[in-house]
Design a protein around this motif. Structure first.
Motif, PDB file in Angstrom:
ATOM      1  N   ALA A  78     -49.957   4.426 -32.011  1.00  0.00           N
ATOM      2  CA  ALA A  78     -50.540   3.087 -32.176  1.00  0.00           C
ATOM      3  C   ALA A  78     -50.705   2.395 -30.824  1.00  0.00           C
ATOM      4  CB  ALA A  78     -49.658   2.250 -33.102  1.00  0.00           C
ATOM      5  N   ASP A  79     -49.742   2.580 -29.928  1.00  0.00           N
ATOM      6  CA  ASP A  79     -49.844   1.991 -28.581  1.00  0.00           C
ATOM      7  C   ASP A  79     -51.030   2.574 -27.817  1.00  0.00           C
ATOM      8  OD1 ASP A  79     -47.671   0.359 -28.991  1.00  0.00           O
ATOM      9  OD2 ASP A  79     -46.236   1.711 -28.026  1.00  0.00           O
ATOM     10  N   LEU A  80     -51.241   3.882 -27.948  1.00  0.00           N
ATOM     11  CA  LEU A  80     -52.384   4.515 -27.287  1.00  0.00           C
ATOM     12  C   LEU A  80     -53.701   3.959 -27.829  1.00  0.00           C
ATOM     13  CD1 LEU A  80     -51.285   8.264 -27.064  1.00  0.00           C
ATOM     14  CD2 LEU A  80     -51.666   6.707 -25.154  1.00  0.00           C
ATOM     15  N   LYS A  81     -53.760   3.749 -29.139  1.00  0.00           N
ATOM     16  CA  LYS A  81     -54.967   3.167 -29.725  1.00  0.00           C
ATOM     17  C   LYS A  81     -55.238   1.774 -29.168  1.00  0.00           C
ATOM     18  CE  LYS A  81     -57.532   3.873 -32.359  1.00  0.00           C
ATOM     19  NZ  LYS A  81     -58.937   4.313 -32.169  1.00  0.00           N
ATOM     20  N   LYS A  82     -54.177   1.001 -28.984  1.00  0.00           N
ATOM     21  CA  LYS A  82     -54.331  -0.350 -28.418  1.00  0.00           C
ATOM     22  C   LYS A  82     -54.863  -0.296 -26.987  1.00  0.00           C
ATOM     23  CE  LYS A  82     -50.675  -2.418 -31.237  1.00  0.00           C
ATOM     24  NZ  LYS A  82     -49.313  -3.026 -31.248  1.00  0.00           N
ATOM     25  N   GLN A  83     -54.588   0.828 -26.310  1.00  0.00           N
ATOM     26  CA  GLN A  83     -55.065   0.998 -24.939  1.00  0.00           C
ATOM     27  C   GLN A  83     -56.485   1.556 -24.897  1.00  0.00           C
ATOM     28  OE1 GLN A  83     -52.138   3.396 -22.814  1.00  0.00           O
ATOM     29  NE2 GLN A  83     -50.463   2.306 -23.850  1.00  0.00           N
ATOM     30  N   GLY A  84     -57.095   1.748 -26.080  1.00  0.00           N
ATOM     31  CA  GLY A  84     -58.468   2.214 -26.133  1.00  0.00           C
ATOM     32  C   GLY A  84     -58.629   3.711 -26.228  1.00  0.00           C
ATOM     33  N   VAL A  85     -57.561   4.440 -26.534  1.00  0.00           N
ATOM     34  CA  VAL A  85     -57.638   5.900 -26.660  1.00  0.00           C
ATOM     35  C   VAL A  85     -58.013   6.267 -28.095  1.00  0.00           C
ATOM     36  CG1 VAL A  85     -56.389   8.072 -26.475  1.00  0.00           C
ATOM     37  CG2 VAL A  85     -55.916   6.218 -24.855  1.00  0.00           C
ATOM     38  N   ASN A  86     -59.113   6.988 -28.261  1.00  0.00           N
ATOM     39  CA  ASN A  86     -59.523   7.448 -29.586  1.00  0.00           C
ATOM     40  C   ASN A  86     -58.680   8.655 -29.995  1.00  0.00           C
ATOM     41  OD1 ASN A  86     -61.625   5.542 -29.914  1.00  0.00           O
ATOM     42  ND2 ASN A  86     -62.985   6.808 -28.658  1.00  0.00           N
ATOM     43  N   ILE A  87     -58.192   8.654 -31.227  1.00  0.00           N
ATOM     44  CA  ILE A  87     -57.299   9.716 -31.684  1.00  0.00           C
ATOM     45  C   ILE A  87     -57.776  10.265 -33.014  1.00  0.00           C
ATOM     46  CG2 ILE A  87     -54.928  10.316 -32.328  1.00  0.00           C
ATOM     47  CD1 ILE A  87     -54.008   7.953 -30.574  1.00  0.00           C
ATOM     48  N   THR A  88     -57.946  11.585 -33.068  1.00  0.00           N
ATOM     49  CA  THR A  88     -58.314  12.274 -34.301  1.00  0.00           C
ATOM     50  C   THR A  88     -57.237  13.296 -34.621  1.00  0.00           C
ATOM     51  OG1 THR A  88     -60.670  12.038 -33.791  1.00  0.00           O
ATOM     52  CG2 THR A  88     -60.068  13.661 -35.465  1.00  0.00           C
ATOM     53  N   VAL A  89     -56.820  13.342 -35.871  1.00  0.00           N
ATOM     54  CA  VAL A  89     -55.796  14.293 -36.319  1.00  0.00           C
ATOM     55  C   VAL A  89     -56.359  15.124 -37.466  1.00  0.00           C
ATOM     56  CG1 VAL A  89     -53.508  14.580 -37.345  1.00  0.00           C
ATOM     57  CG2 VAL A  89     -53.892  12.773 -35.645  1.00  0.00           C
ATOM     58  N   LEU A  90     -56.230  16.436 -37.336  1.00  0.00           N
ATOM     59  CA  LEU A  90     -56.582  17.362 -38.417  1.00  0.00           C
ATOM     60  C   LEU A  90     -55.326  18.103 -38.826  1.00  0.00           C
ATOM     61  CD1 LEU A  90     -58.487  18.997 -40.244  1.00  0.00           C
ATOM     62  CD2 LEU A  90     -58.942  20.484 -38.275  1.00  0.00           C
ATOM     63  N   THR A  91     -54.958  17.985 -40.099  1.00  0.00           N
ATOM     64  CA  THR A  91     -53.788  18.676 -40.618  1.00  0.00           C
ATOM     65  C   THR A  91     -54.113  19.210 -42.006  1.00  0.00           C
ATOM     66  OG1 THR A  91     -51.376  18.479 -40.949  1.00  0.00           O
ATOM     67  CG2 THR A  91     -52.726  16.618 -41.642  1.00  0.00           C
ATOM     68  N   ASN A  92     -53.115  19.753 -42.690  1.00  0.00           N
ATOM     69  CA  ASN A  92     -53.331  20.315 -44.018  1.00  0.00           C
ATOM     70  C   ASN A  92     -53.298  19.241 -45.097  1.00  0.00           C
ATOM     71  OD1 ASN A  92     -53.622  23.222 -43.883  1.00  0.00           O
ATOM     72  ND2 ASN A  92     -51.517  23.309 -43.154  1.00  0.00           N
ATOM     73  N   SER A  93     -54.113  19.409 -46.123  1.00  0.00           N
ATOM     74  CA  SER A  93     -53.966  18.611 -47.336  1.00  0.00           C
ATOM     75  C   SER A  93     -52.775  19.153 -48.112  1.00  0.00           C
ATOM     76  CB  SER A  93     -55.228  18.690 -48.184  1.00  0.00           C
ATOM     77  OG  SER A  93     -55.420  20.013 -48.657  1.00  0.00           O
ATOM     78  N   LEU A  94     -52.330  18.417 -49.109  1.00  0.00           N
ATOM     79  CA  LEU A  94     -51.189  18.874 -49.908  1.00  0.00           C
ATOM     80  C   LEU A  94     -51.492  20.206 -50.580  1.00  0.00           C
ATOM     81  CD1 LEU A  94     -48.457  18.633 -51.258  1.00  0.00           C
ATOM     82  CD2 LEU A  94     -49.479  17.064 -52.937  1.00  0.00           C
ATOM     83  N   GLN A  95     -52.697  20.368 -51.111  1.00  0.00           N
ATOM     84  CA  GLN A  95     -53.039  21.616 -51.788  1.00  0.00           C
ATOM     85  C   GLN A  95     -53.148  22.772 -50.805  1.00  0.00           C
ATOM     86  OE1 GLN A  95     -52.908  22.213 -54.821  1.00  0.00           O
ATOM     87  NE2 GLN A  95     -53.869  24.227 -54.977  1.00  0.00           N
TER      88      GLN A  95
END
Length: 321
Positions: free
Chosen positions: A151-168
């Motif tokens: 969240a701090d990085l986002k406040k500094q203007g850093v775009n963040i994308t996360v790809l992980t597994n769905s529950l299934q």
């Protein structure tokens, strides 16, 4: 000596890395270091009732069988995409700087508390992101402090994308329970969050990178920083990788490789993964990549699986995930 060549034969969204140079020796020596460490136990100490000699005898094959096996392996190799790329000189070799990062084997015995952990080494090797981060992690448990750091990085203007597994798609529901509680804080912070759809519901394609070795689960662990640096290795963004497991990987400084990998992820992730967002009253919702329909509960997963994850998320087991 600080550099090595890489040949990238890009597949679905990941990249096959063919490496030469000093880093190959370093990786080999690191495996030898683990093999010879006190953290490695002889087979007989783990499976006491097994007859190792009988097992070796059963594995013995005749010279003729061995020749046929090698011939079959060579034939399969020669028919592979990577072999064709090498043969036809389609691999774009790069001369890039790399750094091997790994845990001390003593970490497995809880004897390396005074030594730098892989998370510290990664932080030093990858540097502080200035513009963007693209994280691919099958087991993603950011923890409270990690979520706050994101969240701090986002406040500094850093775009963040996360790809992980769905529950299934995940093969470890307990780990998913540790991740699920942080979805809302991450989304509220402005993180772009995607969850890989189970492969049976994905249009058929040649997939060797994004889902790793499992038929349904994401297994690749890749971090791309500012489209300049890439980490490829065994480290997941979860407490177990940081505190318990011994992990290793390579940080590659290569803007062309980083940009190509991120471009493929940006193009393909929305096709193969649910887009997770917040709807009315901050309720989680998943948009199906195939038809655009929106679900307000974990898609594809059955009732009991969802209940199990809900119960596990309440238990104090995060440090073990």
């Amino acid at each position: 000596d600080e550099y090595f060549n890489i040949g990238a034969d890009t597949a679905f969204a990941d990249v096959d890395i063919l490496a030469t140079g000093r880093v190959v020796t370093e990786v080999s020596e690191d495996f030898d270091r683990y093999w010879a460490s006190e953290s490695a136990y002889p087979f007989e100490r783990i499976v006491r009732r097994a007859n190792a000699e009988q097992g070796r005898a059963e594995l013995e094959i005749s010279d003729n069988d061995r020749s046929q096996t090698l011939a079959r392996y060579r034939r399969d190799l020669e028919q592979s995409d990577l072999f064709e790329a090498i043969k036809n000189n389609r691999i774009q070799w790069q001369h890039v700087k790399t750094k091997l990062v790994s845990d001390d084997p003593a970490k497995a015995l809880d004897r390396a508390r005074d030594k730098p952990q892989i998370s510290d080494k990664l932080d030093e090797a990858l540097g502080s992101p200035e513009k963007e981060i693209y994280l691919v992690s099958p087991y993603f448990v950011p923890t409270k402090s990690g979520t706050e750091a994101i969240a701090d990085l986002k406040k500094q203007g850093v775009n963040i994308t996360v790809l992980t597994n769905s529950l299934q798609a995940t093969d470890v529901a307990a780990v998913h329970s540790g991740y699920a509680k942080y979805r809302k804080p991450l989304l509220k912070a402005g993180v772009d969050l995607y969850e890989l759809k189970a492969i049976h519901a994905v249009p058929k394609t040649k997939d060797r990178g994004l889902t790793g070795s499992s038929a349904t689960s994401l297994h690749a662990k890749t971090f791309i920083i500012d489209q300049q640096r890439v980490f490829i290795g065994s480290f997941n963004l979860d407490p177990r990788s940081a505190r318990l497991n011994t992990e290793m990987g390579v940080v590659i400084e290569s803007p062309p490789l980083a940009q190509d990998m991120q471009r493929r992820l940006v193009e393909n992730t929305p096709v193969y993964a649910y887009k997770v967002t917040l709807g009315n009253r901050d309720k989680l919702q998943w948009q199906d990549p195939e038809d655009g329909t929106v679900s307000k509960k974990e898609p594809e997963a059955g009732f009991w699986k969802r209940i199990t994850v809900k119960i596990l998320s309440i238990l104090p087991i995060e440090g073990l995930l």
